[in-house]
Design an enzyme around this catalytic site. Structure first.
Site, PDB file in Angstrom:
ATOM      1  N   THR A   1       6.426   8.906   2.306  1.00 29.63           N
ATOM      2  CA  THR A   1       6.377   7.461   2.508  1.00 29.63           C
ATOM      3  C   THR A   1       7.645   6.858   1.934  1.00 29.63           C
ATOM      4  OG1 THR A   1       3.973   7.518   2.252  1.00 29.63           O
ATOM      5  CG2 THR A   1       5.008   5.407   1.900  1.00 29.63           C
ATOM      6  N   ILE A   2       7.966   5.650   2.317  1.00 31.24           N
ATOM      7  CA  ILE A   2       8.989   4.881   1.604  1.00 31.24           C
ATOM      8  C   ILE A   2       8.407   3.527   1.225  1.00 31.24           C
ATOM      9  CG2 ILE A   2      10.944   6.037   2.707  1.00 31.24           C
ATOM     10  CD1 ILE A   2      10.176   2.460   3.654  1.00 31.24           C
TER      11      ILE A   2
END
Length: 537
Positions: free
Chosen positions: A352-353
């Site tokens: 994820t970011i």
């Protein structure tokens, strides 16, 4: 105040923090052109979908918390894709048995929601907040980096080399056919990493709008490429997709409100950890006590998550009951200061970011964008450059499980954008990547700033821990970064924790971003565990 590895960033007009410096620069450029925090987040999100392809992309999902200062309004935007209409439980059980394979076409069974999230956020910024920035302007940096190339980050090289199920001898044939020509480690040798197909797709959307992704020629090409790899996604599934505005979830903490994202994400578990810690004097604890109590609260919160979390439009998720003060008080009594609980969880992983942005007018955004595992399903849809997520692989094939697979259903999600508000206005805007690590890292950030007096950069950099699993990892031990004093690990082992010491700055601990808003302006912290930056103007 502890000395930090990266400098703390202070700003007045606006501030952006992301795990890739080029994405942060794109966000700051939007602010300098007269945009607001929401514009900065969109520009950063579009750019990071290009320059951090192992962690996120336009074939994934995103979720948003957006604070509109002029209207005193906090909103949540759910851009999570639903399962294909053809993705039924019995069919998947007959083909795959106990679990959905995490790679290949069958894993690419949910509609990509990312573009719908960008567009809905942009529409709100233009129509309600009266931003001067056009849709096409927010995609300019992303298109340029895809077309002209960019230097491959240390993180992309490291993750690509370690992802053996995609780039090793056992890789799926469709993964080899679609992923390898674009993302194989052998492609990372040049000075500029070019993604020509993705550039053309983004340029088409900049000109013709996001509609073409879901209902135009581009949508037909995405569906055809997905079908060729064995995905159940169809043009009809793409056309039926919409992002939704939903209500955030809130709890009281230290005189303010911690706010996170509602189901189908695990936001209520993150809030439950903080609510359990509310009963302890966290500021007076030593490091071993701080880690121990937070891990014990985490075990209780993740047990609730794993028992209840699913798509709330399909089944009831008893968030109010989980966060009921009387119930929390009873569960808090289960936490022993001296002994670790033997509590198992089903653990959720994922890459994820996190992006956070704020501006001088008081607007603030926390958004999370993801493909689930590194490089998602490993399937690129035809010539579109769209790397399809494998978030649907998190569905259960157990007919009794609340998160069981069903057509047009959203799976449980780990993504949790979060904020901390005082008197209704954001004071902390934060997020991170890392599966089970997300609620734990968020608890570490909040308690280190509010209870232990650390600055944003110091809170992000302080040694972290992880109970359970995170991206690319299956261990359920309690991992500690080696920068903790050795006596902390010894103390926790005596209490019954299965402690493993990992490297000083470990990817396992996630990539956190944090902004504080106060009377003096904006203060930001970005995680040295990633390749990012916090930048202001």
């Amino acid at each position: 105040m502890p000395q930090t590895r990266w400098p703390e960033v202070r700003a007045q007009r606006g501030l952006v923090a992301t795990p890739h410096a080029l994405a942060t620069e794109a966000g700051r450029a939007a602010l300098r052109r007269g945009g607001n925090a929401l514009d900065a987040a969109i520009a950063a999100a579009a750019t990071i979908a290009v320059v951090y392809p192992h962690m996120n992309g336009i074939g994934g999902d995103n979720v948003w918390l957006i604070y509109d200062a002029a209207r005193g309004r906090l909103r949540a935007l759910n851009a999570i894709g639903r399962a294909a209409a053809a993705a039924d439980l019995d069919g998947y059980r007959a083909r795959f048995g106990a679990g959905i394979p995490p790679r290949g076409g069958p894993a690419a069974l949910t509609v990509p929601g990312t573009i719908s999230g960008w567009w809905e956020a942009h529409a709100y910024s233009r129509e309600v907040m009266h931003s001067p920035l056009a849709w096409s302007a927010l995609l300019e940096d992303a298109i340029a980096h895809a077309r002209e190339g960019f230097p491959v980050s240390t993180g992309q090289r490291r993750v690509t080399a370690a992802t053996r199920d995609l780039f090793g001898d056992t890789a799926d044939a469709d993964v080899r056919r679609t992923l390898w020509p674009r993302f194989h480690p052998s492609r990372l040798t040049g000075e500029a990493f070019v993604q020509a197909d993705l550039a053309a797709t983004l340029a088409g959307m900049a000109t013709d709008g996001p509609e073409i992704f879901y209902r135009g020629d581009l949508a037909r090409r995405i569906a055809a490429g997905a079908a060729l790899a064995g995905s159940p996604l169809t043009l009809e599934d793409l056309a039926a997709h919409r992002a939704d505005w939903v209500e955030p979830v809130r709890i009281r903490y230290r005189g303010g409100e911690a706010v996170s994202f509602p189901p189908p994400t695990q936001g209520f578990a993150a809030l439950e950890i903080l609510a359990l810690l509310e009963g302890f004097d966290v500021g007076a604890l030593d490091d071993a006590d701080h880690v121990h109590l937070t891990v014990e609260a985490t075990k209780l919160a993740l047990a609730d998550r794993d028992r209840f979390l699913t798509d709330p439009t399909v089944a009831d998720v008893p968030v109010a009951r989980c966060l009921d003060p009387a119930r929390l008080a009873a569960r808090r009594m289960q936490i022993s200061p001296g002994t670790a609980m033997a509590v198992g969880t089903a653990s959720a992983g994922g890459d994820t970011i996190a992006i956070v942005a704020a501006d001088g007018a008081g607007n603030a955004v926390s958004m999370i964008q993801s493909l689930y595992h590194e490089f998602g399903s490993g399937i690129v849809a035809g010539d579109t450059g769209v790397l399809l997520q494998n978030r649907g692989a998190f569905f259960s094939l157990d007919p009794r499980h609340p998160n069981r697979l069903a057509p047009r259903k959203r799976t449980a999600h780990t993504l949790i954008p979060s904020m901390y508000l005082v008197d209704g206005r954001p004071r902390l805007v934060y997020g991170t990547m890392g599966g089970d690590g997300q609620p734990q890292t968020q608890a570490a950030l909040v308690t280190r700033v509010l209870d232990r007096g650390l600055s944003p950069q110091a809170a992000v950099e302080a040694p972290r821990w992880l109970f359970g699993r995170t991206w690319g990892d299956v261990s359920r031990a309690l991992r500690l970064e080696a920068r903790f004093d050795a006596r902390v690990a010894d103390d926790l082992r005596r209490r019954g924790h299965d402690v493993q010491v990992v490297e000083d700055w470990s990817d396992l601990m996630g990539h956190a971003q944090l902004i504080r808003l106060d009377e003096s302006g904006l203060v930001g912290g970005s995680d040295p565990r990633a390749d990012g930056a916090a930048l202001g103007c």
